[in-house]
Design a protein around this motif. Sequence first.
Motif, mmCIF file in Angstrom:
data_model
loop_
_atom_site.group_PDB
_atom_site.id
_atom_site.type_symbol
_atom_site.label_atom_id
_atom_site.label_comp_id
_atom_site.label_asym_id
_atom_site.label_seq_id
_atom_site.Cartn_x
_atom_site.Cartn_y
_atom_site.Cartn_z
ATOM 1 N N GLY A 264 0.845 -1.195 0.000
ATOM 2 C CA GLY A 264 0.000 0.000 0.000
ATOM 3 C C GLY A 264 0.876 1.238 0.000
ATOM 4 O O GLY A 264 1.712 1.428 -0.881
ATOM 5 N N ASN A 265 0.687 2.089 0.988
ATOM 6 C CA ASN A 265 1.514 3.290 1.112
ATOM 7 C C ASN A 265 2.625 3.125 2.144
ATOM 8 O O ASN A 265 3.400 4.057 2.362
ATOM 9 N N ASP A 266 2.701 1.982 2.796
ATOM 10 C CA ASP A 266 3.783 1.698 3.741
ATOM 11 C C ASP A 266 4.903 0.959 3.030
ATOM 12 O O ASP A 266 4.682 0.242 2.054
ATOM 13 N N ILE A 267 6.120 1.125 3.536
ATOM 14 C CA ILE A 267 7.247 0.345 3.029
ATOM 15 C C ILE A 267 7.926 -0.351 4.199
ATOM 16 O O ILE A 267 7.884 0.122 5.338
ATOM 17 N N PHE A 268 8.514 -1.494 3.910
ATOM 18 C CA PHE A 268 9.193 -2.295 4.917
ATOM 19 C C PHE A 268 10.652 -2.474 4.511
ATOM 20 O O PHE A 268 10.960 -2.643 3.328
ATOM 21 N N SER A 269 11.520 -2.440 5.502
ATOM 22 C CA SER A 269 12.938 -2.679 5.257
ATOM 23 C C SER A 269 13.524 -3.417 6.459
ATOM 24 O O SER A 269 12.840 -3.599 7.485
ATOM 25 N N THR A 270 14.766 -3.848 6.340
ATOM 26 C CA THR A 270 15.429 -4.540 7.447
ATOM 27 C C THR A 270 16.722 -3.828 7.798
ATOM 28 O O THR A 270 17.287 -3.091 6.970
ATOM 29 N N VAL A 271 17.181 -4.041 9.020
ATOM 30 C CA VAL A 271 18.483 -3.546 9.447
ATOM 31 C C VAL A 271 19.193 -4.696 10.161
ATOM 32 O O VAL A 271 18.576 -5.415 10.955
ATOM 33 N N ASP A 272 20.444 -4.917 9.828
ATOM 34 C CA ASP A 272 21.226 -6.002 10.410
ATOM 35 C C ASP A 272 22.102 -5.468 11.542
ATOM 36 O O ASP A 272 22.907 -4.542 11.333
ATOM 37 N N LEU A 273 21.945 -6.043 12.723
ATOM 38 C CA LEU A 273 22.797 -5.731 13.868
ATOM 39 C C LEU A 273 23.609 -6.969 14.235
ATOM 40 O O LEU A 273 23.111 -8.095 14.153
ATOM 41 N N THR A 274 24.853 -6.750 14.613
ATOM 42 C CA THR A 274 25.629 -7.866 15.154
ATOM 43 C C THR A 274 25.124 -8.160 16.565
ATOM 44 O O THR A 274 24.418 -7.343 17.178
ATOM 45 N N VAL A 284 23.036 3.103 13.817
ATOM 46 C CA VAL A 284 23.215 2.493 12.498
ATOM 47 C C VAL A 284 22.542 3.360 11.440
ATOM 48 O O VAL A 284 21.473 3.928 11.682
ATOM 49 N N SER A 285 23.170 3.435 10.269
ATOM 50 C CA SER A 285 22.595 4.162 9.139
ATOM 51 C C SER A 285 21.583 3.267 8.433
ATOM 52 O O SER A 285 21.887 2.132 8.069
ATOM 53 N N VAL A 286 20.351 3.790 8.241
ATOM 54 C CA VAL A 286 19.265 3.027 7.646
ATOM 55 C C VAL A 286 18.772 3.751 6.390
ATOM 56 O O VAL A 286 18.541 4.962 6.420
ATOM 57 N N PRO A 287 18.606 3.035 5.262
ATOM 58 C CA PRO A 287 18.115 3.700 4.040
ATOM 59 C C PRO A 287 16.622 4.009 4.126
ATOM 60 O O PRO A 287 15.838 3.225 4.665
ATOM 61 N N THR A 288 16.236 5.162 3.604
ATOM 62 C CA THR A 288 14.827 5.525 3.445
ATOM 63 C C THR A 288 14.637 6.030 2.025
ATOM 64 O O THR A 288 15.597 6.169 1.260
ATOM 65 N N LEU A 289 13.402 6.319 1.643
ATOM 66 C CA LEU A 289 13.126 6.833 0.307
ATOM 67 C C LEU A 289 13.726 8.212 0.081
ATOM 68 O O LEU A 289 13.875 8.655 -1.059
#
Length: 372
Positions: A264-274, A284-289
């Motif tokens: 829909g109008n939401d987006i999902f992403s992941t972030v990897d942590l040790t 941590v740097s996270v990508p966005t639109l």
Amino acid sequence: MATTQRDYYEVLGIGRAAEEAEIKRAFRGLARELHPDVSDAPDAQERFREVVEAYEVLSKRETRELYDRFGHAGLRGGGFTPTQFDFGSLNDLFAAFFGDDLFGVGGRTSRSRGADLGVQVEIELVEAASGTKREIPFPVAVTCGTCGGSGAAPGTSPVPCGTCGGAGRLQRVSRSAFGEFVRTQTCPACQGAGQQIEEPCSDCQGDGRTVEERKLEVEIPPGIHDGQQIRISGEGHAGGGGARAGDVYVEVRVKPDPRFVREGNDIFSTVDLTITDAALGATVSVPTLNGEVELEFPEGTQAGEIRVLRGRGMPVLQGFGRGDQRVLVNVAVPRRLNDEQRKLLEQFARSTDEETYRADEGFFEKLKSAFH
């Protein structure tokens, strides 16, 4: 668009679940009543335009779905513009929409609306979020400049068809015990044009049209979804006998972005942590639109936690506001350990107790709120 912005279902007097046949019947009835050739009402012309516009939207699956979801604003964003009908004859009207005339007999169909054409354009997800423009090349049939669309060589003119006498149709009368039956068909000699060309134009070979390459700059609105179409009125193939050109339908394909999944109008992403970042906390740097953002993760961050970035999703198509971005935390477990690392982890394991792994009491409540 009609200035009153009335509901199209209300304009045609039908329910929202109406099927194609019901929509067509409603349109025919109102067109017979309101066409300026028939009605003397002072507002007949404006009401007639409104009925034509409503039928154009509801008779096509793509525009009807867009209207049902987003209303008039969604149609504007999708590139819909109503047909500029010239109020010719009532026969011309029904020929334009249904390929026949009002009474099923008589009348010539030399003015045939040009065919629509479809093109496709591919954009990135970030371009779908911000909106963009694309210049699209495509081949299109245009009126021949040499003969002006008549199909006849310069200095000559088409002549009436000898088979149908210029009517464009043939009638056959058959008699039976129940009376006479009149059957009408398109003239096979002139294909309904009512005229024939004795000396064809050398450039178009008598077709009245030639093919040329054209470019259009298409404005793609922010928030558009993969597979949606933008309609550009009157830029399709040229019509016959001076009739209006068809339309161009631009299908927008949004390329998958490996960093995001759109719902829909939401987006999902992941972030990897040790495991150390998750245990000790990290930024941590996270990508966005809209580019990278820094996110702080407190010590004890768990795998599966979701961070919600409000208003970082896709914009609402021709509306207000934006969706959210939901960042899923993935904790990376080391796959290969050397002897020293193994000893350190074993030493850590011996020093832990129940308090070390005590669950956060508010974890599940936080998880539920992330999906609301």
